[in-house]
Design a protein around this motif. Structure first.
Motif, PDB file in Angstrom:
ATOM      1  N   TYR A 231       0.816  -1.218   0.000  1.00  0.00           N
ATOM      2  CA  TYR A 231       0.000   0.000   0.000  1.00  0.00           C
ATOM      3  C   TYR A 231       0.848   1.266   0.000  1.00  0.00           C
ATOM      4  CZ  TYR A 231      -3.940  -3.073   1.096  1.00  0.00           C
ATOM      5  OH  TYR A 231      -4.893  -4.055   1.057  1.00  0.00           O
ATOM      6  N   GLY A 232       2.105   1.158   0.365  1.00  0.00           N
ATOM      7  CA  GLY A 232       2.978   2.319   0.380  1.00  0.00           C
ATOM      8  C   GLY A 232       3.811   2.495  -0.879  1.00  0.00           C
ATOM      9  N   ALA A 233       3.601   1.647  -1.870  1.00  0.00           N
ATOM     10  CA  ALA A 233       4.410   1.707  -3.091  1.00  0.00           C
ATOM     11  C   ALA A 233       4.167   3.009  -3.845  1.00  0.00           C
ATOM     12  CB  ALA A 233       4.083   0.523  -3.994  1.00  0.00           C
ATOM     13  N   LYS A 234       5.206   3.457  -4.549  1.00  0.00           N
ATOM     14  CA  LYS A 234       5.117   4.668  -5.364  1.00  0.00           C
ATOM     15  C   LYS A 234       5.803   4.413  -6.705  1.00  0.00           C
ATOM     16  CE  LYS A 234       3.587   7.929  -2.324  1.00  0.00           C
ATOM     17  NZ  LYS A 234       2.462   8.870  -2.554  1.00  0.00           N
ATOM     18  N   VAL A 235       5.102   4.664  -7.779  1.00  0.00           N
ATOM     19  CA  VAL A 235       5.744   4.716  -9.092  1.00  0.00           C
ATOM     20  C   VAL A 235       6.467   6.042  -9.247  1.00  0.00           C
ATOM     21  CG1 VAL A 235       5.331   4.729 -11.594  1.00  0.00           C
ATOM     22  CG2 VAL A 235       4.053   3.152 -10.134  1.00  0.00           C
ATOM     23  N   ALA A 236       5.825   7.113  -8.752  1.00  0.00           N
ATOM     24  CA  ALA A 236       6.388   8.466  -8.839  1.00  0.00           C
ATOM     25  C   ALA A 236       6.550   9.021  -7.436  1.00  0.00           C
ATOM     26  CB  ALA A 236       5.481   9.361  -9.662  1.00  0.00           C
ATOM     27  N   ILE A 237       7.774   9.348  -7.059  1.00  0.00           N
ATOM     28  CA  ILE A 237       8.062   9.853  -5.719  1.00  0.00           C
ATOM     29  C   ILE A 237       7.797  11.349  -5.622  1.00  0.00           C
ATOM     30  CG2 ILE A 237       9.849  10.079  -3.932  1.00  0.00           C
ATOM     31  CD1 ILE A 237       9.015   7.210  -4.501  1.00  0.00           C
ATOM     32  N   HIS A 258      -8.154   7.919 -14.482  1.00  0.00           N
ATOM     33  CA  HIS A 258      -8.917   7.521 -13.292  1.00  0.00           C
ATOM     34  C   HIS A 258      -7.893   7.185 -12.208  1.00  0.00           C
ATOM     35  CE1 HIS A 258     -12.308   4.613 -11.724  1.00  0.00           C
ATOM     36  NE2 HIS A 258     -11.896   5.454 -10.801  1.00  0.00           N
ATOM     37  N   CYS A 259      -7.852   7.992 -11.165  1.00  0.00           N
ATOM     38  CA  CYS A 259      -6.771   7.924 -10.175  1.00  0.00           C
ATOM     39  C   CYS A 259      -7.265   7.239  -8.904  1.00  0.00           C
ATOM     40  CB  CYS A 259      -6.268   9.329  -9.866  1.00  0.00           C
ATOM     41  SG  CYS A 259      -5.658  10.189 -11.333  1.00  0.00           S
ATOM     42  N   SER A 260      -6.780   6.040  -8.670  1.00  0.00           N
ATOM     43  CA  SER A 260      -7.252   5.231  -7.551  1.00  0.00           C
ATOM     44  C   SER A 260      -6.431   5.482  -6.296  1.00  0.00           C
ATOM     45  CB  SER A 260      -7.178   3.745  -7.923  1.00  0.00           C
ATOM     46  OG  SER A 260      -7.559   2.935  -6.836  1.00  0.00           O
ATOM     47  N   GLN A 261      -7.136   5.856  -5.237  1.00  0.00           N
ATOM     48  CA  GLN A 261      -6.549   5.976  -3.905  1.00  0.00           C
ATOM     49  C   GLN A 261      -7.399   5.194  -2.933  1.00  0.00           C
ATOM     50  OE1 GLN A 261      -6.227  10.613  -4.284  1.00  0.00           O
ATOM     51  NE2 GLN A 261      -4.754   9.965  -2.738  1.00  0.00           N
ATOM     52  N   ARG A 262      -6.825   4.804  -1.832  1.00  0.00           N
ATOM     53  CA  ARG A 262      -7.620   4.116  -0.815  1.00  0.00           C
ATOM     54  C   ARG A 262      -8.541   5.099  -0.101  1.00  0.00           C
ATOM     55  NH1 ARG A 262      -3.382   1.497   2.834  1.00  0.00           N
ATOM     56  NH2 ARG A 262      -5.118   0.336   3.748  1.00  0.00           N
ATOM     57  N   ARG A 263      -8.128   6.348   0.006  1.00  0.00           N
ATOM     58  CA  ARG A 263      -8.934   7.406   0.632  1.00  0.00           C
ATOM     59  C   ARG A 263      -8.852   8.642  -0.259  1.00  0.00           C
ATOM     60  NH1 ARG A 263      -5.655   4.914   4.179  1.00  0.00           N
ATOM     61  NH2 ARG A 263      -6.568   3.843   5.979  1.00  0.00           N
ATOM     62  N   ILE A 264      -9.984   9.141  -0.712  1.00  0.00           N
ATOM     63  CA  ILE A 264     -10.002  10.191  -1.717  1.00  0.00           C
ATOM     64  C   ILE A 264      -9.383  11.502  -1.239  1.00  0.00           C
ATOM     65  CG2 ILE A 264     -12.323  11.031  -1.134  1.00  0.00           C
ATOM     66  CD1 ILE A 264     -12.783  11.374  -4.188  1.00  0.00           C
ATOM     67  N   LEU A 265      -9.409  11.772   0.073  1.00  0.00           N
ATOM     68  CA  LEU A 265      -8.914  13.047   0.581  1.00  0.00           C
ATOM     69  C   LEU A 265      -7.442  12.993   1.003  1.00  0.00           C
ATOM     70  CD1 LEU A 265     -12.024  14.166   2.675  1.00  0.00           C
ATOM     71  CD2 LEU A 265     -11.417  14.773   0.319  1.00  0.00           C
ATOM     72  N   GLU A 266      -6.795  11.885   0.762  1.00  0.00           N
ATOM     73  CA  GLU A 266      -5.396  11.754   1.150  1.00  0.00           C
ATOM     74  C   GLU A 266      -4.502  12.540   0.192  1.00  0.00           C
ATOM     75  OE1 GLU A 266      -3.073   7.830   0.834  1.00  0.00           O
ATOM     76  OE2 GLU A 266      -3.760   7.926   2.917  1.00  0.00           O
ATOM     77  N   PRO A 267      -3.650  13.448   0.699  1.00  0.00           N
ATOM     78  CA  PRO A 267      -2.785  14.224  -0.195  1.00  0.00           C
ATOM     79  C   PRO A 267      -1.717  13.340  -0.815  1.00  0.00           C
ATOM     80  CG  PRO A 267      -2.176  14.630   2.079  1.00  0.00           C
ATOM     81  CD  PRO A 267      -3.423  13.783   2.119  1.00  0.00           C
ATOM     82  N   GLU A 268      -1.425  13.577  -2.086  1.00  0.00           N
ATOM     83  CA  GLU A 268      -0.440  12.744  -2.777  1.00  0.00           C
ATOM     84  C   GLU A 268       0.991  13.153  -2.443  1.00  0.00           C
ATOM     85  OE1 GLU A 268       1.021   9.674  -4.584  1.00  0.00           O
ATOM     86  OE2 GLU A 268      -1.133   9.998  -4.352  1.00  0.00           O
ATOM     87  N   PHE A 269       1.234  14.453  -2.359  1.00  0.00           N
ATOM     88  CA  PHE A 269       2.581  14.947  -2.064  1.00  0.00           C
ATOM     89  C   PHE A 269       2.502  15.985  -0.932  1.00  0.00           C
ATOM     90  CE2 PHE A 269       2.791  13.908  -6.687  1.00  0.00           C
ATOM     91  CZ  PHE A 269       3.685  12.841  -6.608  1.00  0.00           C
ATOM     92  N   PRO A 270       2.198  15.547   0.293  1.00  0.00           N
ATOM     93  CA  PRO A 270       2.056  16.509   1.391  1.00  0.00           C
ATOM     94  C   PRO A 270       3.331  17.282   1.677  1.00  0.00           C
ATOM     95  CG  PRO A 270       2.113  14.246   2.220  1.00  0.00           C
ATOM     96  CD  PRO A 270       1.978  14.160   0.735  1.00  0.00           C
ATOM     97  N   GLN A 271       4.479  16.724   1.282  1.00  0.00           N
ATOM     98  CA  GLN A 271       5.741  17.433   1.465  1.00  0.00           C
ATOM     99  C   GLN A 271       5.821  18.676   0.578  1.00  0.00           C
ATOM    100  OE1 GLN A 271       5.319  14.639  -0.197  1.00  0.00           O
ATOM    101  NE2 GLN A 271       6.753  14.393  -1.899  1.00  0.00           N
ATOM    102  N   VAL A 272       4.959  18.736  -0.442  1.00  0.00           N
ATOM    103  CA  VAL A 272       4.950  19.864  -1.375  1.00  0.00           C
ATOM    104  C   VAL A 272       3.851  20.863  -1.031  1.00  0.00           C
ATOM    105  CG1 VAL A 272       4.645  20.553  -3.788  1.00  0.00           C
ATOM    106  CG2 VAL A 272       5.935  18.478  -3.226  1.00  0.00           C
ATOM    107  N   ASP A 273       2.626  20.353  -0.815  1.00  0.00           N
ATOM    108  CA  ASP A 273       1.508  21.279  -0.605  1.00  0.00           C
ATOM    109  C   ASP A 273       0.734  21.025   0.686  1.00  0.00           C
ATOM    110  OD1 ASP A 273       0.324  18.934  -1.450  1.00  0.00           O
ATOM    111  OD2 ASP A 273      -0.720  19.812  -3.166  1.00  0.00           O
ATOM    112  N   GLY A 274       1.304  20.266   1.606  1.00  0.00           N
ATOM    113  CA  GLY A 274       0.745  20.166   2.939  1.00  0.00           C
ATOM    114  C   GLY A 274      -0.306  19.087   3.101  1.00  0.00           C
ATOM    115  N   PRO A 275      -0.808  18.920   4.336  1.00  0.00           N
ATOM    116  CA  PRO A 275      -1.738  17.831   4.657  1.00  0.00           C
ATOM    117  C   PRO A 275      -3.114  17.981   4.013  1.00  0.00           C
ATOM    118  CG  PRO A 275      -1.473  19.296   6.537  1.00  0.00           C
ATOM    119  CD  PRO A 275      -0.448  19.707   5.526  1.00  0.00           C
TER     120      PRO A 275
END
Length: 369
Positions: A231-237, A258-275
């Motif tokens: 679940y923590g895998a990343k193709v793009a870091i 179509h972008c699949s996430q386990r939770r729709i509100l989870e930020p993809e890059f929080p290190q860039v634009d926050g939680p």
């Protein structure tokens, strides 16, 4: 205007006119004995089409590659008997006022050898490597890889012939296309392996062939970072890597992602634009300019993997999802378990009948049509 009004605005994807932004997410149910859709499958989709779902994406349907699945109750999308069943499905959906596309699927190395419709068939993968990173088969030749890509296009051609409104390629969750994306399973050194752009070339090949097969019919691809085994895998870091990956798909001619996430509100890059930053669909739209579908436990309080452990989920609020849709972070919202259990979910949301929205019972995965 109701609070949920943004969900019910029309949307146009290529030449496909949708009455609203609600998509029924693909959900495997293993309810097609022998691989052939039957009257129960027809009724299942017809009910959602008649109840305000803007676009239905079918459960995963299998390409003609004989090692495509580990389950003989998953529907095929080839052969006269299966396609006759799918013709009945799309005709019923259209009669009920709906739009629908098949999700075209190959499980790749996720399939266990000796299972599925054709137990003796070999498994397909980019490098003969399992999801755990173990080498078990010879790497397929380039000719074999091209036939894997053509199998998606053959199914897409049949979808157009039968009257479907779009097609979606399943390129997520460590299935075949995603195994080409993922470094763990793709160790090729030809044009289908190496850099992130080359690992995306198999998907691009399939998209280009689908475009030839369907003409102006919209072509969608589903992607994910997470894998069924990680679940923590990343193709793009980073966003830059994501842009390099997605650009290959854009250039190949895909119409939406179509972008699949386990939770729709989870930020993809929080290190860039926050939680509270953009989710995967938000970033993909920002970097590609293409329409995106966002999905991940919409309308429920817990993510979907709990359902496979027999866990339920309470009905959840839609406020932030609708706010993000209204801001244009993504274009369409895919709903899975909530629509699986309640065909009237979209009708209730439109009418603000929130008290009638059901908590999710995990048994729905096995019992609900």
């Amino acid at each position: 205007m109701t609070d949920n009004a943004p969900l019910f605005r029309p949307f146009r994807l290529r030449g496909m006119e949708l009455k609203n932004r609600i998509v029924m997410a693909p959900m495997t149910r293993s309810r097609s004995p022998g691989g052939f859709p039957n009257n129960d499958n027809v009724a299942y989709y017809e009910r959602r089409a008649a109840a305000e779902v803007g676009l239905i994406l079918s459960e995963g349907t299998l390409t003609r590659r004989r090692g495509a699945s580990n389950d003989a109750n998953i529907p095929l999308f080839w052969g006269d008997q299966a396609l006759t069943g799918w013709k009945s499905v799309i005709d019923a959906v259209h009669a009920a006022g709906g739009k629908m596309g098949p999700q075209i699927w190959h499980q790749g190395m996720s399939r266990k050898p000796g299972t599925g419709h054709f137990p003796d068939a070999p498994c397909d993968g980019p490098s003969g490597i399992t999801l755990q990173g173990k080498k078990v088969d010879e790497e397929p030749t380039e000719a074999e890889v091209l036939d894997m890509a053509q199998a998606y296009a053959d199914a897409a051609a049949d979808a157009k012939r039968l009257g479907f409104d779009c097609v979606e390629l399943h390129g997520a969750h460590a299935y075949l296309i995603d195994e080409f994306f993922w470094e763990r399973t793709n160790q090729r050194t030809d044009r289908f392996g190496g850099s992130i752009e080359k690992r995306a070339e198999f998907a691009a090949e399939a998209i280009r062939r689908c475009r030839v097969a369907v003409g102006d019919l919209p072509v969608i691809i589903r992607i994910s970072q997470w894998k069924s085994v990680d679940y923590g895998a990343k193709v793009a870091i980073t966003p830059a890597e994501l842009e390099r990956w997605i650009r290959v798909l854009v250039d190949a001619g895909v119409d939406a992602i179509h972008c699949s996430q386990r939770r729709i509100l989870e930020p993809e890059f929080p290190q860039v634009d926050g939680p509270k930053g953009l989710n995967l669909a938000g970033w993909v739209k920002k970097l590609s300019g293409l329409p995106t579908i966002s999905v991940g436990s919409v309308g429920l309080t817990s993510e979907f993997t709990g359902a496979f452990r027999g866990e339920g989920s309470s009905a959840g609020k839609l406020d932030e999802v609708v706010e993000r849709l209204d801001r244009g972070e993504f274009d369409l919202v895919a709903v899975g378990r909530a629509l699986l259990q309640d065909p009237e979910w979209a009708v209730k949301v439109k009418a603000e009948r929130h008290a009638e929205l059901r908590d999710y019972d995990a048994k729905a995965l096995q019992t609900y049509f």
